[in-house]
Design an enzyme around this catalytic site. Sequence first.
Site, PDB file in Angstrom:
ATOM      1  N   ASN A 161       0.800  -1.233   0.000  1.00 24.15           N
ATOM      2  CA  ASN A 161       0.000   0.000   0.000  1.00 24.15           C
ATOM      3  C   ASN A 161       0.834   1.284   0.000  1.00 24.15           C
ATOM      4  O   ASN A 161       0.344   2.341  -0.403  1.00 24.15           O
ATOM      5  CB  ASN A 161      -1.031  -0.007   1.136  1.00 24.15           C
ATOM      6  CG  ASN A 161      -0.398  -0.066   2.498  1.00 24.15           C
ATOM      7  OD1 ASN A 161       0.795  -0.342   2.640  1.00 24.15           O
ATOM      8  ND2 ASN A 161      -1.182   0.164   3.538  1.00 24.15           N
ATOM      9  N   GLU A 201       5.410  -3.962  11.621  1.00 22.17           N
ATOM     10  CA  GLU A 201       4.128  -3.257  11.664  1.00 22.17           C
ATOM     11  C   GLU A 201       3.152  -4.094  10.869  1.00 22.17           C
ATOM     12  O   GLU A 201       3.295  -4.261   9.666  1.00 22.17           O
ATOM     13  CB  GLU A 201       4.293  -1.846  11.096  1.00 22.17           C
ATOM     14  CG  GLU A 201       3.186  -0.929  11.538  1.00 22.17           C
ATOM     15  CD  GLU A 201       2.130  -0.796  10.477  1.00 22.17           C
ATOM     16  OE1 GLU A 201       1.094  -1.483  10.608  1.00 22.17           O
ATOM     17  OE2 GLU A 201       2.338  -0.045   9.531  1.00 22.17           O
ATOM     18  N   CYS A 261      -3.159   0.547   7.038  1.00 18.35           N
ATOM     19  CA  CYS A 261      -3.190  -0.113   8.341  1.00 18.35           C
ATOM     20  C   CYS A 261      -3.796   0.812   9.383  1.00 18.35           C
ATOM     21  O   CYS A 261      -4.380   0.352  10.359  1.00 18.35           O
ATOM     22  CB  CYS A 261      -1.790  -0.560   8.741  1.00 18.35           C
ATOM     23  SG  CYS A 261      -0.600   0.741   8.643  1.00 18.35           S
TER      24      CYS A 261
END
Length: 496
Positions: A169, A264, A298
């Site tokens: 992304n 992450e 996210c």
Amino acid sequence: MAGAGVFSEILDGDAYKYYSNGEWKKSSSGKTVAIVNPTTRKTQYKVQACTQEEVNNVMELAKSAQKTWAKTPLWKRAELLHKAAAILKEHKAPIAECLIKEIAKPAKDSVTEVVRSGDLISYTAEEGVRILGEGKFLVSDSFPGNERTKYCLTSKIPLGVVLAIPPFNYPVNLAVSKIGPALIAGNSLVLKPPTQGAVSCLHMVHCFHLAGFPKGLISCVTGKGSEIGDFLTMHPGVNCISFTGGDTGISISKKAGMIPLQMELGGKDACIVLEDADLDLVAANIIKGGFSYSGQRCTAIKVVLVMESVADALVEKVKARVAKLRIGPPEDDCDITPVVTESSANFIEGLVMDAKDKGATFCQQYKREGNLIWPLLLDNVRPDMRIAWEEPFGPILPVIRINSVEEGIHHCNASNFGLQGCVFTKDINKAMLISDAMETGTVQINSAPARGPDHFPFQGLKDSGIGSQGITNSIDMMTKVKTTVINLPSPSYSMG
Ligand code: G3H
């Protein structure tokens, strides 16, 4: 244009090359990996399917280049990073073009990602000069029983070879957020781009090449995760892994050796809305936080927890704004664009159907064409629905009506994720209490969750990650403290 002009050397026929020893190369595998355009669902690009032998080779090169790089003055490392940042920004158009074609990021956001990345690199260079240019000086007589006979000098030293694995992304921005800190701290860097986003990454790496970084210091290997993924993450030559992505990160962290990890891995960011909140502000932030890049962030708002007394009014305001979202191809800079793969679209659809079967209220009609899913607000979601807990990574947003703040905090904390969250209220005292009670790495008060600005600390609790990112924290994470102690034959006290 992508693969043209200064970028022509990274392309061979219809396949992009990989980067090793300061050169663009074809893999000896003779195989390529296809990258499917999410909008057209046709092959847009091809990249090399690198072999394990090629991975071994870049690791060897990275190890030896790092030894020389660590002896390169800090100001020179910073100078090269500033140069790479300028080149990256100069070529924002072809790189943004790749982002549009590979990951269907809206046109304006694609340009923003490249410019933001250039700024991130420059800031990293400056921050590195500031924090790596100083150490600590300790004396022994501050600890009981000691005289002033020992002088301890501390400094930060590089770890060695950093393996960077960014997600689809933000293939450029979340790659440079790892590359910049690694390089300024004196490490070498091996990059494994995501399949969707690989060509954007290769163009970005070429900007570092054009800046003149030493051979072997930066490598970029492309290929199938099933062939080189574990091989890379378990490679004995790797001294640090910085990964952003899905729950693959959990298995990486279980398999990796005794090396520092920065992870992450997503979130289920909650938006808690109190009765006194400015509902227009909340609605605007729900649209930005829940639907930008079609929810594929996210840090997207992934569940709204609103007090029952203001829920009807809020839902109406959000519905009105959803109706104004432009849906279509990224080239037209639409707000909602196709999600990254067909399997993502299928997964999202599965969550929607589960909510339908269990009685959620559909504020819009569910609509999908190929990978393009129309934005959908699901009201009256209950905890027995999958959408209450799972992250869709798509333009689908559940609303859970709550009768107390405690109920909202309880739902937020019952998640296995703990990335960010947000609370909307005019009462700062309440906001602080809620922020303290939310088990997430960051809480935004009166704004949607977001990682940026890029120098802010960014971290997740629980399954959302390991360690903290943000420019300063990433530089720190990619270094170790070294101390040298001078032992004096007799106590010495500096006199004023
Ligand atoms: O997708 C994960 C990113 O770290 C989110 O970044 O908040 O800038 O969209 P963002």
